[in-house]
Enzyme design. Structure first.
Site, PDB file in Angstrom:
ATOM      1  N   HIS A 115       2.935  13.545   1.309  1.00  0.00           N
ATOM      2  CA  HIS A 115       2.373  15.507   0.762  1.00  0.00           C
ATOM      3  C   HIS A 115       3.416  16.387   1.540  1.00  0.00           C
ATOM      4  O   HIS A 115       4.777  16.154   2.467  1.00  0.00           O
ATOM      5  CB  HIS A 115       1.285  15.783   1.508  1.00  0.00           C
TER       6      HIS A 115
ATOM      7  N   HIS B  76       1.586   4.758  -2.305  1.00  0.00           N
ATOM      8  CA  HIS B  76       1.026   6.551  -3.113  1.00  0.00           C
ATOM      9  C   HIS B  76       2.270   6.958  -3.322  1.00  0.00           C
ATOM     10  O   HIS B  76       2.872   7.895  -3.041  1.00  0.00           O
ATOM     11  CB  HIS B  76       0.416   7.160  -2.476  1.00  0.00           C
TER      12      HIS B  76
ATOM     13  N   ASP C  42       0.830   2.523   3.856  1.00  0.00           N
ATOM     14  CA  ASP C  42       0.253   4.263   3.677  1.00  0.00           C
ATOM     15  C   ASP C  42       1.003   4.432   2.501  1.00  0.00           C
ATOM     16  O   ASP C  42       0.421   5.896   3.361  1.00  0.00           O
ATOM     17  CB  ASP C  42      -1.100   4.321   3.940  1.00  0.00           C
TER      18      ASP C  42
ATOM     19  N   HIS D 165       1.030  -1.445   0.201  1.00  0.00           N
ATOM     20  CA  HIS D 165      -0.102   0.070   0.076  1.00  0.00           C
ATOM     21  C   HIS D 165       0.617   1.590   0.371  1.00  0.00           C
ATOM     22  O   HIS D 165       1.548   1.429   0.902  1.00  0.00           O
ATOM     23  CB  HIS D 165      -1.066   0.082   1.228  1.00  0.00           C
TER      24      HIS D 165
ATOM     25  N   ASN E 279      -4.639   6.409  -6.571  1.00  0.00           N
ATOM     26  CA  ASN E 279      -5.422   7.357  -6.375  1.00  0.00           C
ATOM     27  C   ASN E 279      -5.109   8.917  -6.764  1.00  0.00           C
ATOM     28  O   ASN E 279      -4.621   9.501  -6.434  1.00  0.00           O
ATOM     29  CB  ASN E 279      -6.101   7.720  -5.023  1.00  0.00           C
TER      30      ASN E 279
HETATM   31  C1  NCD Z   1      -4.001   8.625   0.913  1.00  0.00           C
HETATM   32  C2  NCD Z   1      -3.544   9.351  -0.014  1.00  0.00           C
HETATM   33  O1  NCD Z   1      -2.766  10.752  -0.049  1.00  0.00           O
HETATM   34  O2  NCD Z   1      -2.810   8.759  -1.795  1.00  0.00           O
HETATM   35  N1  NCD Z   1      -3.926   9.687   2.308  1.00  0.00           N
HETATM   36  C3  NCD Z   1      -4.522   8.875   3.974  1.00  0.00           C
HETATM   37  O3  NCD Z   1      -4.285   9.486   4.627  1.00  0.00           O
HETATM   38  N2  NCD Z   1      -4.305   7.998   3.596  1.00  0.00           N
HETATM   39  C4  NCD Z   1      -4.411   8.410   0.221  1.00  0.00           C
HETATM   40  C5  NCD Z   1      -5.729   7.032   1.670  1.00  0.00           C
HETATM   41  O4  NCD Z   1      -4.921   5.831   1.511  1.00  0.00           O
HETATM   42  O5  NCD Z   1      -6.751   7.128   2.375  1.00  0.00           O
HETATM   43 ZN    ZN Z   2      -3.685   5.569   1.040  1.00  0.00          ZN
HETATM   44 ZN    ZN Z   3      -7.037   4.760   2.582  1.00  0.00          ZN
END
Ligand code: NCD
Ligand code: ZN
Ligand code: ZN
Ligand code: ZN
Length: 409
Positions: A283, A58, A279, A56, A90
């Site tokens: 940012h 991003h 996760d 997981h 996303n």
């Molecule tokens: C994630 C993201 O910024 O892409 N943000 C988060 O707070 N976990 C998206 C997600 O996993 O919900």
């Molecule tokens: Zn996520």
């Molecule tokens: Zn999520």
């Protein structure tokens, strides 16, 4: 090449054996493996894990490359002992069509230094695209998060019915309607979404995978159903509302940090958890000031768990189960997960006697900060092999851009 004298950690135990590597694969594992003229790595005093898998992450490509890209994201992964990552849909454009997936694959192939795969995104009406793409994993947002991909309950149920039953649907479990009614995203908002997801999955006898379970209640609810797998994220294990003041503008994440008691019971429930995934949601600091949700985490996940093992909170075998052997099983990735004959030679060598200090500015992620700033962790990632090649050594990424391979889509 032959790696000698390492203590090899698997979910089943720890043993001191040699690892013979031929090309991309592990050729032999055993006591005093003999061979002539082979390059030898003496790993005396080190532990060897199969390369970690972070199911997981991003990595923000395409559309938000200023936060992360496939090069910086996969460098951070290697530095954290992770050799395989699964990226979330996303992005901008989101990975919700065959075309968008194809473009993402191309970009990842050019830049990645570790192996990678993709979760496909579900929308209100992309049922035909999901069929055409026939992905290995479908991601559904039950609540809004970065990217605004939450969909209606009727669309969710239709995806549950139509997507191949033996493949996992990954759930971001927050009940959006309830969150609005309550005006907050408390633990009940997550539990409610888990109840619905499990009820719908049970109705059509399909597999589901619960992302970032933030409380023990979510885990108990999900685990009442045999076809559910559960993931926990390091920030819910290592941080709580107690850290929010220190984190300041950086504190927002979905699901939110919970109380200290929830954090303790999450640790207590780890035996029921199938995988830990970061996760990793980078940012920039200025975006965090504007309320962006998410923490970076791919580089610190395995180190945090190793440090916990050093402190006796968990065993090294459990770390191997949660980060190395279970993730490839859940997502059907062949040749990964265990140091055994025939598997890919993804190997991480760890020094459990050395410690290091977490510093945001020194992380490989572009975002330049970490919620674990200043923590001192036992367990230094000394060396990482990706499919038989040295990919990370002495704090530096050796692997060339583009050496990562696609392992799931
Ligand atoms: C994630 C993201 O910024 O892409 N943000 C988060 O707070 N976990 C998206 C997600 O996993 O919900
Ligand atoms: Zn996520
Ligand atoms: Zn999520
Ligand atoms: Zn909303």
């Amino acid at each position: 090449m032959i790696i000698r004298n390492a203590k090899i950690v698997s979910a089943k135990g720890i043993r001191e054996v040699d690892i013979l590597i031929e090309g991309e694969r592990i050729r032999k594992v055993g006591k005093r493996v003999s061979c002539s003229g082979e390059e030898t790595v003496d790993a005396a005093g080190l532990y060897a894990f199969f390369g970690g898998m972070d199911a997981h992450v991003h990595f923000r490509v395409p559309g938000a490359e200023w936060k992360e890209d496939f090069y910086t994201g996969t460098c951070a992964a290697l530095a954290g002992g992770i050799t395989t990552v699964l990226d979330m849909p996303n992005t901008n454009p989101p990975t919700i069509s065959v075309n968008a997936l194809g473009q993402k694959k191309e970009m990842a192939r050019k830049d990645s230094v570790c192996d990678f795969g993709f979760h496909f995104g579900a929308t209100e009406n992309n049922f035909e695209e999901v069929k055409k793409a026939s992905p290995s994993s479908l991601k559904i947002y039950m609540g809004q998060s970065t990217g605004g991909m939450a969909i209606s309950e009727s669309a969710i149920r239709r995806h549950f019915l139509e997507f191949e039953k033996e493949k996992p649907i990954c759930i971001h479990a927050e009940d959006e309607k309830l969150a609005h009614e309550l005006g907050e995203r408390n633990a009940f908002v997550s539990s409610s979404a888990v109840c619905k997801a499990i009820a719908w999955a049970g109705e059509c006898k399909r597999r589901v995978h619960l992302c970032h379970a933030s409380t023990n209640t979510e885990i108990i609810l999900a685990k009442s159903y045999a076809k559910a797998s559960v993931e926990a994220a390091p920030h819910h294990l290592f941080l709580s509302q107690k850290d929010e003041a220190r984190l300041g503008v950086c504190r927002e994440v979905r699901p939110p940090l919970r109380g200290e008691e929830d954090r303790a019971t999450l640790w207590g429930a780890l035996a029921q958890v199938d995988i830990i995934a970061s996760d990793h949601a980078p940012h920039t600091l200025s975006e965090k000031k504007e309320g962006a949700c998410g923490f970076p985490g791919v580089q610190t996940m395995l180190p945090l768990m190793l440090d916990s093992a050093k402190k006796g909170r968990i065993t090294l075998e459990e770390v191997a189960r949660l980060l190395c052997s279970n993730p490839p099983k859940i997502f059907g990735i062949e040749g990964k997960g265990e140091i055994k004959e025939g598997n890919f030679a993804d190997i991480v060598l760890v020094n459990m006697e050395k410690k290091w200090k977490v510093k945001g500015e020194k992380m490989f992620s572009k975002c330049g900060w970490t919620p674990y700033e200043g923590m001192e962790l036992f367990g230094v990632i000394e060396k990482v092999f990706l499919r038989g090649e040295t990919a990370f050594e002495e704090g530096e990424v050796i692997a060339k851009r583009g050496s990562g391979k696609l392992v799931m889509h």
